[in-house]
Design a protein around this motif. Structure first.
Motif, PDB file in Angstrom:
ATOM      1  N   LEU A 169      17.096 -28.219  -9.468  1.00  0.00           N
ATOM      2  CA  LEU A 169      16.531 -27.922  -7.559  1.00  0.00           C
ATOM      3  C   LEU A 169      18.016 -28.945  -7.378  1.00  0.00           C
ATOM      4  CD1 LEU A 169      12.962 -28.709  -7.436  1.00  0.00           C
ATOM      5  CD2 LEU A 169      14.237 -26.546  -6.989  1.00  0.00           C
ATOM      6  N   GLU A 170      17.831 -30.258  -8.072  1.00  0.00           N
ATOM      7  CA  GLU A 170      19.008 -31.011  -7.493  1.00  0.00           C
ATOM      8  C   GLU A 170      20.463 -30.760  -7.885  1.00  0.00           C
ATOM      9  OE1 GLU A 170      20.545 -34.351  -5.417  1.00  0.00           O
ATOM     10  OE2 GLU A 170      18.107 -34.064  -7.055  1.00  0.00           O
ATOM     11  N   ARG A 171      20.639 -29.404  -9.120  1.00  0.00           N
ATOM     12  CA  ARG A 171      22.391 -28.375  -8.671  1.00  0.00           C
ATOM     13  C   ARG A 171      22.278 -27.754  -7.377  1.00  0.00           C
ATOM     14  NH1 ARG A 171      20.780 -28.273 -14.325  1.00  0.00           N
ATOM     15  NH2 ARG A 171      20.189 -26.671 -14.169  1.00  0.00           N
ATOM     16  N   VAL A 172      20.850 -27.820  -7.055  1.00  0.00           N
ATOM     17  CA  VAL A 172      21.455 -26.450  -6.517  1.00  0.00           C
ATOM     18  C   VAL A 172      21.741 -26.700  -4.763  1.00  0.00           C
ATOM     19  CG1 VAL A 172      19.699 -25.068  -4.305  1.00  0.00           C
ATOM     20  CG2 VAL A 172      19.214 -24.415  -7.190  1.00  0.00           C
ATOM     21  N   GLY A 173      21.224 -28.070  -4.410  1.00  0.00           N
ATOM     22  CA  GLY A 173      22.083 -28.820  -3.104  1.00  0.00           C
ATOM     23  C   GLY A 173      21.165 -28.476  -2.644  1.00  0.00           C
ATOM     24  N   GLY A 174      20.105 -28.508  -2.521  1.00  0.00           N
ATOM     25  CA  GLY A 174      19.519 -27.795  -0.915  1.00  0.00           C
ATOM     26  C   GLY A 174      17.695 -27.178  -1.049  1.00  0.00           C
ATOM     27  N   VAL A 204      14.067 -21.822 -11.598  1.00  0.00           N
ATOM     28  CA  VAL A 204      15.221 -21.853 -10.179  1.00  0.00           C
ATOM     29  C   VAL A 204      16.130 -21.302 -10.551  1.00  0.00           C
ATOM     30  CG1 VAL A 204      16.306 -23.780  -9.282  1.00  0.00           C
ATOM     31  CG2 VAL A 204      14.598 -24.315 -10.436  1.00  0.00           C
ATOM     32  N   LEU A 205      16.164 -20.161  -9.504  1.00  0.00           N
ATOM     33  CA  LEU A 205      17.325 -19.092  -8.924  1.00  0.00           C
ATOM     34  C   LEU A 205      18.498 -19.349  -9.287  1.00  0.00           C
ATOM     35  CD1 LEU A 205      14.776 -16.024  -8.286  1.00  0.00           C
ATOM     36  CD2 LEU A 205      14.906 -16.854 -11.146  1.00  0.00           C
ATOM     37  N   GLY A 206      18.678 -20.220  -7.409  1.00  0.00           N
ATOM     38  CA  GLY A 206      19.261 -20.490  -7.020  1.00  0.00           C
ATOM     39  C   GLY A 206      19.685 -20.446  -5.160  1.00  0.00           C
ATOM     40  N   SER A 207      20.359 -21.096  -4.856  1.00  0.00           N
ATOM     41  CA  SER A 207      20.204 -21.128  -2.907  1.00  0.00           C
ATOM     42  C   SER A 207      20.330 -20.315  -2.362  1.00  0.00           C
ATOM     43  CB  SER A 207      21.487 -21.671  -2.572  1.00  0.00           C
ATOM     44  OG  SER A 207      22.122 -20.927  -2.554  1.00  0.00           O
ATOM     45  N   PRO A 208      19.859 -19.987  -1.006  1.00  0.00           N
ATOM     46  CA  PRO A 208      19.098 -18.438  -0.251  1.00  0.00           C
ATOM     47  C   PRO A 208      19.899 -17.736  -0.186  1.00  0.00           C
ATOM     48  CG  PRO A 208      18.188 -20.323   0.804  1.00  0.00           C
ATOM     49  CD  PRO A 208      19.293 -20.628  -0.538  1.00  0.00           C
TER      50      PRO A 208
END
Length: 318
Positions: A169-174, A204-208
């Motif tokens: 979650l931290e790596r996604v950054g949002g 966790v899949l990534g950002s929107p």
């Protein structure tokens, strides 16, 4: 990370109470006090809103048909975890995995728990150590405007996953697109007994911007036209010829007082969730027997339909 400012509208569950018995489910259950939210979640996750008779204080529940829900989590702050041990008088041990959170005289001191997860589980089973208490906050990815949803669990498997989850979650950054899944686990015990259960897993899949969104169904779907008489009869015939699949749940009889005491001993505020999780094993051989019985019904019905068809076609063939 900035926490979501949307309204908290309901909870997801992996089980419920049915006629006083804890029942483990293999699709998500949702509860809320908002009838409109219940109706919308039912449309999104293929369920039927109804009065909540499965336990908990919220007025409405939806038994969905989804074991996976695509959600949005707002960074590591969307994960709240602690270790809790209670007795009849209340909390006697509360820590964040590193330091005590309570009682006040111990706050900030090293917790003193065993470093290995297996040792912590053994201490908890013996009543000497705390249990995980995990609260996930998220929005449904197909319709984030509905508000914040919660899932609370004492799962040791999810507790072991938390460091990797918060790092991802931290790596996604949002806001992060995630799959919240009731994953089926099947294994054989040392005694040779095949069992299975469901465990909560967050992926966790990534950002929107990098993950394709799931398209929500219409908010007010228009009813389909009624079929003509021949088509209706054909559909009714097909429904009669194929028996419904058996309900995919398991239940265990348990006294309600013992249920509350077990939750207190295990350090979980919600007795239904922890006891349902503890009793969610299903014997695989029983499942095979149920499936065999269902297949036999298929064969009997097919034979009856075939015989009726032959008789109608040519009475001499009967």
């Amino acid at each position: 990370m900035t926490q979501s400012t949307t309204v908290q509208v309901g909870r997801f569950h992996t089980g419920r109470l049915a006629e006083g018995r804890p029942q483990a489910l293999d699709a998500w259950r949702f509860t809320t006090d908002d009838a409109a939210v219940a109706a919308r979640v039912a449309a999104l996750l293929e369920g039927q809103p109804q009065p909540n008779e499965g336990g908990g204080a919220l007025a409405h529940e939806v038994l969905t048909n989804h074991e996976r829900v695509r959600v949005l989590m707002d960074g590591p702050d969307a994960v709240a975890a602690r270790m809790v041990l209670r007795d009849s008088k209340g909390i006697i041990h509360e820590c964040d995995g590193l330091e005590f959170l309570s009682p006040e005289r111990k706050k900030g001191q090293p917790r003193g728990c065993p470093p290995r997860l297996e040792d912590r589980k053994m201490a908890a089973r013996d009543g000497r150590g705390p249990m995980p208490s995990i609260n996930l906050t998220y929005r449904i990815g197909a319709e984030p405007a509905l508000g914040d949803f919660h899932f609370m669990t004492g799962s040791w498997q999810l507790a072991a996953q938390l460091p990797d989850l918060t790092d991802a979650l931290e790596r996604v950054g949002g806001p992060a697109v995630c799959d919240l899944t009731m994953e089926l686990v099947v294994f054989t015990t040392k005694a040779g007994r095949s069992v299975c259960y469901r465990r909560p897993v967050v992926t966790v899949l990534g950002s929107p911007s990098t993950v394709a969104p799931e398209t929500p169904p219409p908010a007010s779907p228009s009813p389909s036209p009624a079929p003509s008489t021949p088509r209706r009869r054909a559909r009714e015939s097909a429904e009669l010829s194929i028996p419904p699949a058996p309900e995919r749940t398991c239940s265990v009889s348990m006294d309600a007082v013992l249920l509350r005491r077990a939750a207190q001993a295990l350090g979980i505020s919600d007795p239904q969730e922890i006891v349902v999780a503890a009793l969610s094993e299903v014997v695989a051989s029983q499942q095979r027997a149920t499936e065999l019985a269902r297949l036999r019904k298929h064969v009997d019905r097919i034979a009856a339909i075939a015989g009726q068809t032959l008789q109608n076609a040519d009475p001499s063939l009967a």
